[in-house]
Design a protein around this motif. Structure first.
Motif, PDB file in Angstrom:
ATOM      1  N   ARG A 253      21.647 -35.670  -8.391  1.00 40.50           N
ATOM      2  CA  ARG A 253      21.330 -34.275  -8.665  1.00 40.50           C
ATOM      3  C   ARG A 253      21.321 -33.969 -10.150  1.00 40.50           C
ATOM      4  O   ARG A 253      20.608 -33.059 -10.600  1.00 40.50           O
TER       5      ARG A 253
ATOM      6  N   ALA B 191      17.651 -31.356  -5.877  1.00 42.97           N
ATOM      7  CA  ALA B 191      18.847 -30.556  -5.601  1.00 42.97           C
ATOM      8  C   ALA B 191      19.496 -30.938  -4.276  1.00 42.97           C
ATOM      9  O   ALA B 191      20.699 -30.740  -4.095  1.00 42.97           O
ATOM     10  N   GLY B 192      18.726 -31.470  -3.343  1.00 37.34           N
ATOM     11  CA  GLY B 192      19.286 -31.852  -2.055  1.00 37.34           C
ATOM     12  C   GLY B 192      19.713 -33.299  -1.958  1.00 37.34           C
ATOM     13  O   GLY B 192      19.996 -33.786  -0.865  1.00 37.34           O
TER      14      GLY B 192
ATOM     15  N   ARG C  55      10.463 -35.130   4.911  1.00 41.75           N
ATOM     16  CA  ARG C  55      11.345 -34.023   5.286  1.00 41.75           C
ATOM     17  C   ARG C  55      10.970 -33.473   6.654  1.00 41.75           C
ATOM     18  O   ARG C  55      11.837 -33.208   7.497  1.00 41.75           O
TER      19      ARG C  55
ATOM     20  N   THR D 170      14.770 -23.919  -7.652  1.00 39.90           N
ATOM     21  CA  THR D 170      15.815 -24.903  -7.384  1.00 39.90           C
ATOM     22  C   THR D 170      15.505 -26.181  -8.150  1.00 39.90           C
ATOM     23  O   THR D 170      14.348 -26.586  -8.255  1.00 39.90           O
TER      24      THR D 170
END
Length: 443
Positions: free
Chosen positions: A49, A41-42, A206, A37
């Motif tokens: 992005r 990407a988030g 996170r 990824t």
């Protein structure tokens, strides 16, 4: 007496551990620790992005021509060979956004091959070997990307292999080597540490966000259960009243009705006994719900007859509020009566907490088989900070549970002028049709 050895020789254990660690290191170098990824990407915004792709495209577009120019002008490498080396050393920079470890597997051998090619060229006084300047700068970006995406074991392996390659090339031609191998080794450690620190910080954030999400969900569930328990305690009085009426009627029926058969008397006795047993079960249930010792909640629950007092108390507290209460609401079930009062109470409390001083209008009407409770407040007239900037959510949760319990609907939300609106529709029983005797008397 001889004793058998307790286990394998220590040397075998060390060799097994070494082989196992080497297998783990080889697996870490050959398999990326993350899915392919893209970096960021988030991210919430589209330009965030896309930014990694813009960066790697700019790096590749810059380093390919720079590498060709340096190799041909400073090191006298033929143009075709310089172009091939530049592609191998700089083109894989396009992979840094999603596959940095695979890009390293292409760039690292290409850099070593480039150092060997430069050995065949005459050495200049200002030449830097084994790593030319474009190779050093591009390789730092590669190490930074690896530090951002790979595990600590893989990062250490890449760093050690970089240092080992520089040491071997230095030993090949110590006179030509002028410190670039050591420079890459030291700068590489710095870039890998920076990338790893940023990666671990992002993972910590996170995990913290996930924990906060779980805590918020648990808090919402706990709030919901607390409100349901509170509503159950209040409805106990309503149900207990009806059960008490059933018990009294069943006990007094044989004395009020003449000519009852023995079977009918036994039936009324059975009904009264069942009602008393149900009351006992309800009292035991209530003792569980009131296990926190809130004795004050044993008082009779308020209803629509006390809404006027509630609004007057709110006005005395400094909130300009007015009440519009229909004169004839008809037959209001006890559950709806309690729920309507609590909805008005929670709505007024929310206005006091979050919009002190706002003009508020309370309206309670009945029609079309529903009891409508409407509480509307305007924005606060004075620029005062609210008494509470954050709430537990008990108020709206309690309103929704009460409305759901009675089978009604609830509509809440802000108004265009900055105020807030709470509208509840609670069902009422259908009006009883007049009996035949009443109709004949009226006629």
């Amino acid at each position: 007496m001889s004793t058998s050895p307790a286990g394998p020789p220590p040397a075998d254990g060390l060799l097994s551990a070494a082989r196992r660690n080497l297998r783990e290191l080889a697996h870490g170098l050959s398999h990326a620790s993350h899915p392919p990824t893209p970096l960021l990407a988030g991210a919430p915004k589209r330009w965030q992005r896309l930014s990694p792709y813009v960066v790697v495209l700019a790096l590749a577009a810059s380093f390919i021509p720079i590498t060709i120019n340096v190799l041909t002008t400073r090191y006298d490498v033929p143009g075709g060979v310089a172009g091939a080396l530049a592609v191998g050393q700089a083109a894989p920079l396009l992979m840094l956004a999603h596959r940095p470890l695979q890009a390293w597997w292409i760039i690292f051998p290409s850099d070593i091959l480039g150092a060997l090619v430069l050995l065949a060229q005459p050495a200049g006084k200002l030449d830097i070997w084994p790593w030319p300047p474009p190779v050093i700068v591009a390789y730092m970006f590669v190490l930074l990307a690896i530090g951002l995406r790979e595990t600590r074991r893989t990062v250490v392996c890449v760093w050690l292999l970089t240092g080992a390659a520089g040491l071997v090339l230095h030993r090949v031609d110590p006179e030509r080597s002028n410190g670039s191998a050591l420079l890459v080794f030291m700068l590489g450690a710095v870039m890998l540490v920076i990338g790893a620190a940023v990666r671990e910080r992002g993972e910590a954030q996170r995990r913290l966000a996930e924990q906060e999400t779980i805590s918020e969900a648990e808090r919402a569930q706990r709030t919901l259960l607390e409100e349901r328990t509170r509503i159950a305690r209040e409805l106990h009085d309503v149900v207990a009243h009806h059960m008490s009426v059933i018990t009294v009627q069943a006990d007094s029926a044989p004395y009020r009705i003449d000519g009852l058969s023995d079977e009918a008397r036994e039936e009324f006795t059975s009904i009264a006994a069942s009602a008393r047993e149900s009351l006992g079960e309800m009292r035991r249930l209530l003792s569980v719900l009131r296990s926190d010792g809130t004795e004050g909640e044993r008082a009779p629950q308020p209803g629509l007859d006390r809404v006027q007092q509630l609004v007057e108390a709110t006005v005395r507290a400094g909130l300009p509020a007015e009440l519009s209460l229909a004169a004839d609401l008809g037959e209001v079930p006890p559950a709806v009566d309690v729920s309507a009062y609590r909805i008005v109470q929670e709505a007024l409390a929310n206005v006091i907490r979050h919009a002190p001083g706002a003009r508020t209008r309370v309206s309670i009407t009945a029609g079309a088989g529903h009891l409508t409770v409407l509480v509307v407040n305007s924005p606060a007239e004075q620029a005062r900070s609210p008494l509470e900037t954050t709430g537990t959510g008990h108020g709206l949760v309690g309103m929704r549970e009460r409305v759901r319990l009675t089978g009604g609907t609830l509509d809440t939300g802000p108004l265009p002028d900055g105020g807030f609106r709470v509208a509840a529709r609670l069902p009422l029983p259908p009006a009883k049709a007049p009996s035949a005797q009443q109709t004949s008397e009226e006629s």
